[in-house]
Enzyme design. Sequence first.
Site, short mmCIF file in Angstrom:
data_model
loop_
_atom_site.label_atom_id
_atom_site.label_comp_id
_atom_site.label_asym_id
_atom_site.label_seq_id
_atom_site.Cartn_x
_atom_site.Cartn_y
_atom_site.Cartn_z
NE ARG A 1 -1.80 2.10 3.54
CZ ARG A 1 -2.32 2.72 4.61
NH1 ARG A 1 -3.56 2.44 4.99
NH2 ARG A 1 -1.62 3.56 5.31
CE1 TYR B 1 -4.52 6.41 8.02
CE2 TYR B 1 -4.32 6.25 5.62
CZ TYR B 1 -4.42 5.65 6.87
OH TYR B 1 -4.39 4.29 6.97
CG ASP C 1 -6.74 3.64 3.43
OD1 ASP C 1 -7.83 4.18 3.16
OD2 ASP C 1 -6.52 3.05 4.51
CG HIS D 1 -7.98 6.98 6.40
ND1 HIS D 1 -8.34 7.62 7.55
CD2 HIS D 1 -7.55 5.76 6.78
CE1 HIS D 1 -8.14 6.83 8.59
NE2 HIS D 1 -7.67 5.69 8.14
CD GLU E 1 -7.97 0.41 3.03
OE1 GLU E 1 -6.99 -0.14 2.49
OE2 GLU E 1 -8.07 0.58 4.25
CD GLU F 1 -9.72 1.03 7.78
OE1 GLU F 1 -8.98 0.39 7.03
OE2 GLU F 1 -9.38 2.06 8.38
NE ARG G 1 -9.29 -2.57 4.20
CZ ARG G 1 -8.20 -2.87 4.92
NH1 ARG G 1 -7.63 -4.05 4.80
NH2 ARG G 1 -7.67 -1.98 5.75
CD GLU H 1 -3.98 -2.90 6.91
OE1 GLU H 1 -5.14 -3.15 7.29
OE2 GLU H 1 -3.53 -1.75 6.82
CD1 TRP I 1 -7.27 11.76 10.42
CD2 TRP I 1 -7.85 9.73 11.10
NE1 TRP I 1 -6.12 11.02 10.51
CE2 TRP I 1 -6.44 9.76 10.93
CE3 TRP I 1 -8.44 8.51 11.51
CZ2 TRP I 1 -5.60 8.65 11.15
CZ3 TRP I 1 -7.62 7.43 11.75
CH2 TRP I 1 -6.23 7.50 11.58
C1 GCO Z 1 -5.63 0.74 7.38
C2 GCO Z 1 -6.29 1.76 8.24
C3 GCO Z 1 -5.53 2.20 9.46
C4 GCO Z 1 -6.47 2.98 10.37
C5 GCO Z 1 -6.11 2.70 11.80
C6 GCO Z 1 -7.00 3.42 12.77
O1 GCO Z 1 -6.09 0.59 6.27
O2 GCO Z 1 -4.72 0.08 7.88
O3 GCO Z 1 -6.95 2.72 7.52
O4 GCO Z 1 -4.37 2.92 9.16
O5 GCO Z 1 -6.40 4.32 10.13
O6 GCO Z 1 -6.17 1.34 12.00
O7 GCO Z 1 -6.73 2.97 14.05
MG MG Z 2 -7.70 1.72 5.77
#
Ligand code: GCO
Ligand code: MG
Length: 405
Positions: A149, A161, A213, A215, A239, A265, A286, A342, A405
């Site tokens: 990634r 991020y 990602d 995010h 992602e 996630e 995820r 991951e 975020w």
């Molecule tokens: C990822 C995630 C993480 C999250 C984190 C938050 O894809 O691994 O987006 O980076 O931001 O797990 O606690």
């Molecule tokens: Mg992520």
Amino acid sequence: MTRKIVDVDVLVTSPSRNFVTLRITTDDGIVGWGDATLNGRELAVASYLRDHLAPALLGRDADRIEDTWQYFYRGAYWRRGPVTMAAIGAIDLALWDIKGKALDVPVYQLLGGAARDRILTYTHATGWDVPELLDSVDRRREQGFRAVRAQSGVPGLDKVYGVTKGAASYEPAGRGAGPVEEDWDTSAYLRHAPKVLSAVREHVGPDLKLLHDVHHRLNPTEAARLARSLEDVDLFWLEDVTPAENQRLLRTLRQQTTIPLAIGEVFNTVWDCEHLITERLIDFIRTAVVHAGGISHVRKILALAEVYQIKGAPHGPSDVSPINLSASLHLGLATSNFAIQEYMGYDPLVSEVFQSSFRFEDGYLHPGDEPGLGVHVDEDAAARFPYKQAYLPIARELDGSMKDW
Ligand code: GCO
Ligand code: MG
């Protein structure tokens, strides 16, 4: 014959970062471990387990894993959400660990046995600018990773991020009294990200699997624009392009691009992802094993996904403990529609507390063949690292308004 639960305890430890760990002991002396870590909200899960679920666990039959899951899920009038589901997930993992140890088999054997030989894994590469990112990708390839990634800084933004300036690995949670503030500029990101990811693809050639990602930062129109500009980069997935709440709007994006999408996630139950799966608005689901109620529930999510040709790719950041990673690997080994895990690795201090049987080789992971989940927890070591308050960051637009975020 019943195997009674006689002791339940919650450990909060911080070997470089916070982890919440559940220990369940049975009357025949078996100890099972579960992960209950929810980054930045650790103590809420610890209290939910300690104050609300543990008293009701005492005396229950440890062998009745599904019944215990239903007891805590259906038995809670105020149900779902990350805190509740991580707590149920921790109990679930500890009970699978106990059953594996009682029968002297690794958990994947209890789930139907291996459906593959090993599990493809991806890790994170991060660089503030393109040369730094390419270096980071190269280091990951040298370690054997076949999927990476890639995240980079954005010109004009100071904290972004997924990227650190200088430090060895990225950890979003900052220790201290309040959240760190990152800034965000969608236009700058949309201009910059395609150039960066094209440079990475050009550098690595066609074989390396590349992921990115977003995010949760874009609306569906912006996401479609980004996805279209990335089609030649041949991403394995893009992602979290939009905030997870806006599921129906993803149809717009799907109509305009064939770029594979990964989401989930922050989801905690099958009901959170049911629409995305049955409308096939994603390609990869995820949900992290512990954050979505453990092995017992995530395998149901994966079973629903299988019907729609969607694959599992559970969240596995360094902010869930090796117990969760191990559970994910047992589930992944036994699940035919599991795509990739991951794996960010852990700070060396983490292995002082958690010793795991999983092994990494040639870009693949295997959970190992120790009975149960295969993770030993050193409680004396855990006690040496007391909890430290930590928060995930928040993000603001350049005008100071709040951003996802
Ligand atoms: C990822 C995630 C993480 C999250 C984190 C938050 O894809 O691994 O987006 O980076 O931001 O797990 O606690
Ligand atoms: Mg992520």
